[in-house]
Design a protein around this motif. Sequence first.
Motif, PDB file in Angstrom:
ATOM      1  N   ASN A  84       0.800  -1.218   0.000  1.00  0.00           N
ATOM      2  CA  ASN A  84       0.000   0.000   0.000  1.00  0.00           C
ATOM      3  C   ASN A  84       0.836   1.273   0.000  1.00  0.00           C
ATOM      4  O   ASN A  84       0.304   2.361  -0.248  1.00  0.00           O
ATOM      5  CB  ASN A  84      -0.909  -0.016   1.244  1.00  0.00           C
ATOM      6  N   ALA A  85       2.126   1.188   0.263  1.00  0.00           N
ATOM      7  CA  ALA A  85       2.957   2.388   0.318  1.00  0.00           C
ATOM      8  C   ALA A  85       2.916   3.119  -1.023  1.00  0.00           C
ATOM      9  O   ALA A  85       2.887   2.507  -2.086  1.00  0.00           O
ATOM     10  CB  ALA A  85       4.390   2.021   0.676  1.00  0.00           C
ATOM     11  N   GLY A  86       2.898   4.438  -0.957  1.00  0.00           N
ATOM     12  CA  GLY A  86       2.871   5.227  -2.188  1.00  0.00           C
ATOM     13  C   GLY A  86       3.119   6.683  -1.879  1.00  0.00           C
ATOM     14  O   GLY A  86       3.302   7.074  -0.723  1.00  0.00           O
ATOM     15  N   GLY A  87       3.152   7.484  -2.917  1.00  0.00           N
ATOM     16  CA  GLY A  87       3.403   8.906  -2.718  1.00  0.00           C
ATOM     17  C   GLY A  87       3.208   9.672  -4.002  1.00  0.00           C
ATOM     18  O   GLY A  87       2.775   9.128  -5.022  1.00  0.00           O
ATOM     19  N   HIS A  88       3.546  10.922  -3.936  1.00  0.00           N
ATOM     20  CA  HIS A  88       3.306  11.804  -5.068  1.00  0.00           C
ATOM     21  C   HIS A  88       4.385  11.643  -6.146  1.00  0.00           C
ATOM     22  O   HIS A  88       5.430  11.057  -5.919  1.00  0.00           O
ATOM     23  CB  HIS A  88       3.283  13.260  -4.603  1.00  0.00           C
ATOM     24  N   GLY A  89       4.102  12.211  -7.272  1.00  0.00           N
ATOM     25  CA  GLY A  89       5.051  12.307  -8.373  1.00  0.00           C
ATOM     26  C   GLY A  89       4.439  13.271  -9.369  1.00  0.00           C
ATOM     27  O   GLY A  89       4.264  12.976 -10.545  1.00  0.00           O
ATOM     28  N   VAL A  90       4.092  14.456  -8.852  1.00  0.00           N
ATOM     29  CA  VAL A  90       3.303  15.386  -9.654  1.00  0.00           C
ATOM     30  C   VAL A  90       4.191  16.346 -10.417  1.00  0.00           C
ATOM     31  O   VAL A  90       5.336  16.614 -10.046  1.00  0.00           O
ATOM     32  CB  VAL A  90       2.303  16.175  -8.778  1.00  0.00           C
ATOM     33  N   GLY A  91       3.619  16.841 -11.502  1.00  0.00           N
ATOM     34  CA  GLY A  91       4.319  17.785 -12.355  1.00  0.00           C
ATOM     35  C   GLY A  91       4.378  17.276 -13.779  1.00  0.00           C
ATOM     36  O   GLY A  91       4.339  16.067 -14.016  1.00  0.00           O
ATOM     37  N   PRO A  92       4.447  18.195 -14.741  1.00  0.00           N
ATOM     38  CA  PRO A  92       4.560  17.791 -16.139  1.00  0.00           C
ATOM     39  C   PRO A  92       5.969  17.299 -16.450  1.00  0.00           C
ATOM     40  O   PRO A  92       6.944  17.682 -15.797  1.00  0.00           O
ATOM     41  CB  PRO A  92       4.243  19.085 -16.906  1.00  0.00           C
ATOM     42  N   THR A  93       6.091  16.445 -17.432  1.00  0.00           N
ATOM     43  CA  THR A  93       7.381  15.860 -17.787  1.00  0.00           C
ATOM     44  C   THR A  93       8.425  16.925 -18.101  1.00  0.00           C
ATOM     45  O   THR A  93       9.589  16.821 -17.683  1.00  0.00           O
ATOM     46  CB  THR A  93       7.213  14.933 -19.002  1.00  0.00           C
ATOM     47  N   ASN A 108       6.236   4.625  -5.152  1.00  0.00           N
ATOM     48  CA  ASN A 108       5.080   3.938  -5.713  1.00  0.00           C
ATOM     49  C   ASN A 108       5.368   2.567  -6.306  1.00  0.00           C
ATOM     50  O   ASN A 108       4.470   1.725  -6.366  1.00  0.00           O
ATOM     51  CB  ASN A 108       4.435   4.810  -6.798  1.00  0.00           C
ATOM     52  N   LEU A 109       6.602   2.343  -6.744  1.00  0.00           N
ATOM     53  CA  LEU A 109       6.927   1.102  -7.446  1.00  0.00           C
ATOM     54  C   LEU A 109       7.988   0.284  -6.715  1.00  0.00           C
ATOM     55  O   LEU A 109       7.804  -0.913  -6.477  1.00  0.00           O
ATOM     56  CB  LEU A 109       7.382   1.414  -8.873  1.00  0.00           C
ATOM     57  N   ASP A 110       9.081   0.939  -6.328  1.00  0.00           N
ATOM     58  CA  ASP A 110      10.145   0.198  -5.644  1.00  0.00           C
ATOM     59  C   ASP A 110       9.660  -0.406  -4.335  1.00  0.00           C
ATOM     60  O   ASP A 110      10.068  -1.513  -3.964  1.00  0.00           O
ATOM     61  CB  ASP A 110      11.345   1.106  -5.360  1.00  0.00           C
ATOM     62  N   THR A 111       8.802   0.310  -3.616  1.00  0.00           N
ATOM     63  CA  THR A 111       8.295  -0.214  -2.343  1.00  0.00           C
ATOM     64  C   THR A 111       7.594  -1.554  -2.538  1.00  0.00           C
ATOM     65  O   THR A 111       7.814  -2.499  -1.763  1.00  0.00           O
ATOM     66  CB  THR A 111       7.318   0.776  -1.695  1.00  0.00           C
ATOM     67  N   ALA A 112       6.771  -1.646  -3.568  1.00  0.00           N
ATOM     68  CA  ALA A 112       6.037  -2.892  -3.819  1.00  0.00           C
ATOM     69  C   ALA A 112       6.974  -3.994  -4.289  1.00  0.00           C
ATOM     70  O   ALA A 112       6.878  -5.146  -3.835  1.00  0.00           O
ATOM     71  CB  ALA A 112       4.940  -2.650  -4.852  1.00  0.00           C
ATOM     72  N   PHE A 113       7.892  -3.657  -5.194  1.00  0.00           N
ATOM     73  CA  PHE A 113       8.815  -4.665  -5.716  1.00  0.00           C
ATOM     74  C   PHE A 113       9.711  -5.220  -4.612  1.00  0.00           C
ATOM     75  O   PHE A 113       9.847  -6.440  -4.445  1.00  0.00           O
ATOM     76  CB  PHE A 113       9.677  -4.066  -6.829  1.00  0.00           C
ATOM     77  N   VAL A 114      10.326  -4.335  -3.852  1.00  0.00           N
ATOM     78  CA  VAL A 114      11.271  -4.755  -2.811  1.00  0.00           C
ATOM     79  C   VAL A 114      10.565  -5.582  -1.737  1.00  0.00           C
ATOM     80  O   VAL A 114      11.069  -6.632  -1.303  1.00  0.00           O
ATOM     81  CB  VAL A 114      11.963  -3.520  -2.188  1.00  0.00           C
ATOM     82  N   THR A 115       9.386  -5.126  -1.315  1.00  0.00           N
ATOM     83  CA  THR A 115       8.673  -5.842  -0.265  1.00  0.00           C
ATOM     84  C   THR A 115       8.163  -7.189  -0.765  1.00  0.00           C
ATOM     85  O   THR A 115       8.239  -8.199  -0.048  1.00  0.00           O
ATOM     86  CB  THR A 115       7.511  -4.994   0.263  1.00  0.00           C
ATOM     87  N   ALA A 134      -2.964   0.293  -6.108  1.00  0.00           N
ATOM     88  CA  ALA A 134      -2.543   1.222  -7.156  1.00  0.00           C
ATOM     89  C   ALA A 134      -3.467   2.434  -7.136  1.00  0.00           C
ATOM     90  O   ALA A 134      -3.647   3.067  -6.092  1.00  0.00           O
ATOM     91  CB  ALA A 134      -2.534   0.528  -8.513  1.00  0.00           C
ATOM     92  N   SER A 135      -4.077   2.753  -8.239  1.00  0.00           N
ATOM     93  CA  SER A 135      -4.924   3.935  -8.373  1.00  0.00           C
ATOM     94  C   SER A 135      -5.540   3.894  -9.756  1.00  0.00           C
ATOM     95  O   SER A 135      -5.001   3.241 -10.668  1.00  0.00           O
ATOM     96  CB  SER A 135      -4.077   5.203  -8.212  1.00  0.00           C
ATOM     97  N   ASP A 144      -0.627  16.656 -15.423  1.00  0.00           N
ATOM     98  CA  ASP A 144       0.568  17.099 -14.700  1.00  0.00           C
ATOM     99  C   ASP A 144       0.916  16.187 -13.532  1.00  0.00           C
ATOM    100  O   ASP A 144       1.189  16.638 -12.419  1.00  0.00           O
ATOM    101  CB  ASP A 144       0.381  18.541 -14.205  1.00  0.00           C
ATOM    102  N   ALA A 145       0.919  14.897 -13.798  1.00  0.00           N
ATOM    103  CA  ALA A 145       1.266  13.923 -12.760  1.00  0.00           C
ATOM    104  C   ALA A 145       2.040  12.764 -13.375  1.00  0.00           C
ATOM    105  O   ALA A 145       1.776  11.597 -13.105  1.00  0.00           O
ATOM    106  CB  ALA A 145       0.010  13.412 -12.066  1.00  0.00           C
ATOM    107  N   ALA A 146       3.030  13.104 -14.197  1.00  0.00           N
ATOM    108  CA  ALA A 146       3.722  12.087 -14.992  1.00  0.00           C
ATOM    109  C   ALA A 146       4.356  11.004 -14.133  1.00  0.00           C
ATOM    110  O   ALA A 146       4.295   9.815 -14.472  1.00  0.00           O
ATOM    111  CB  ALA A 146       4.790  12.756 -15.864  1.00  0.00           C
ATOM    112  N   GLY A 147       4.970  11.396 -13.020  1.00  0.00           N
ATOM    113  CA  GLY A 147       5.622  10.403 -12.172  1.00  0.00           C
ATOM    114  C   GLY A 147       4.622   9.447 -11.542  1.00  0.00           C
ATOM    115  O   GLY A 147       4.789   8.228 -11.599  1.00  0.00           O
ATOM    116  N   TYR A 148       3.591   9.993 -10.952  1.00  0.00           N
ATOM    117  CA  TYR A 148       2.577   9.188 -10.269  1.00  0.00           C
ATOM    118  C   TYR A 148       1.862   8.268 -11.260  1.00  0.00           C
ATOM    119  O   TYR A 148       1.703   7.064 -11.010  1.00  0.00           O
ATOM    120  CB  TYR A 148       1.578  10.116  -9.581  1.00  0.00           C
ATOM    121  N   VAL A 149       1.441   8.820 -12.386  1.00  0.00           N
ATOM    122  CA  VAL A 149       0.725   8.040 -13.397  1.00  0.00           C
ATOM    123  C   VAL A 149       1.593   6.890 -13.906  1.00  0.00           C
ATOM    124  O   VAL A 149       1.159   5.734 -13.988  1.00  0.00           O
ATOM    125  CB  VAL A 149       0.282   8.946 -14.566  1.00  0.00           C
ATOM    126  N   THR A 150       2.834   7.188 -14.225  1.00  0.00           N
ATOM    127  CA  THR A 150       3.723   6.171 -14.781  1.00  0.00           C
ATOM    128  C   THR A 150       3.976   5.053 -13.784  1.00  0.00           C
ATOM    129  O   THR A 150       3.940   3.862 -14.130  1.00  0.00           O
ATOM    130  CB  THR A 150       5.053   6.807 -15.199  1.00  0.00           C
TER     131      THR A 150
END
Length: 262
Positions: A84-93, A108-115, A134-135, A144-150
Amino acid sequence: MRFKDKVALITGGGTGIGAEVAKRIAAEGGKVALVGRRKEPLETVAADIEADIYAADAADADAMGQVVQSLVDQYGHLDILIANAGGHGVGPTISMSDETWANATRANLDTAFVTARAALPALIEAKGNIVAVASIAGLFAGPDAAGYVTMKHGLIGLAKSLARDYGRKGVRTNTVCPGWVRTAMADDQMQVLIEKHGLNSVDEAYQLVTKDVPLGRAATPEEISNVICFLASAEASMMNGAIVTVDGGAGTVDLPTLAFVE
């Protein structure tokens, strides 16, 4: 008592959805272990339920290896992972910094993979399961949320890979994609709308962001936890690789037709 004698590890367990899942699993007989970077929220949750707490970064391989080993040593097994761990990644590329991108990846991704990697041997042994949180940003692109969306798209891909590779070993993996949920993190995002539109309250901001959602409101953390706990339980024993949206119908809306209802 769906979780009697089960041990569940929940990342991002100190607030919002993670905290509600912890309460629900504990109420239904499970043993709960909470992971989060900040100790204080974990302690707040543990004040209401019996829970083991680990102040750790879920993307830290050494830390998560120690957490899983500690649980196996203490209880003899690990049955459920709620990633469930996650966080922001907002802003345009075009203007996103390397640091913001890296933080979005880690949260958003490494936390799930590592755990998941740390937990898989124990989950295989227990014929357990994983629920990735996820979401709908993992299904659609918000502005304007390229990091989070990806990274939420990537999380869904990781969950599919886990379902494919470890289903034959008895480990189910499913994904929940919430829409807007009234959490502290979402409340912070509402402040942007309050300032932009001159709104008077967080409630007005939630009304604005859900005006085109068929149910017309944001979810509560409890409503999301209901679905997560179903997937984590034996009631969902034939569900593997599923993607379940919990968004009040937001994903069913045909955007080009919205002009007809304004």
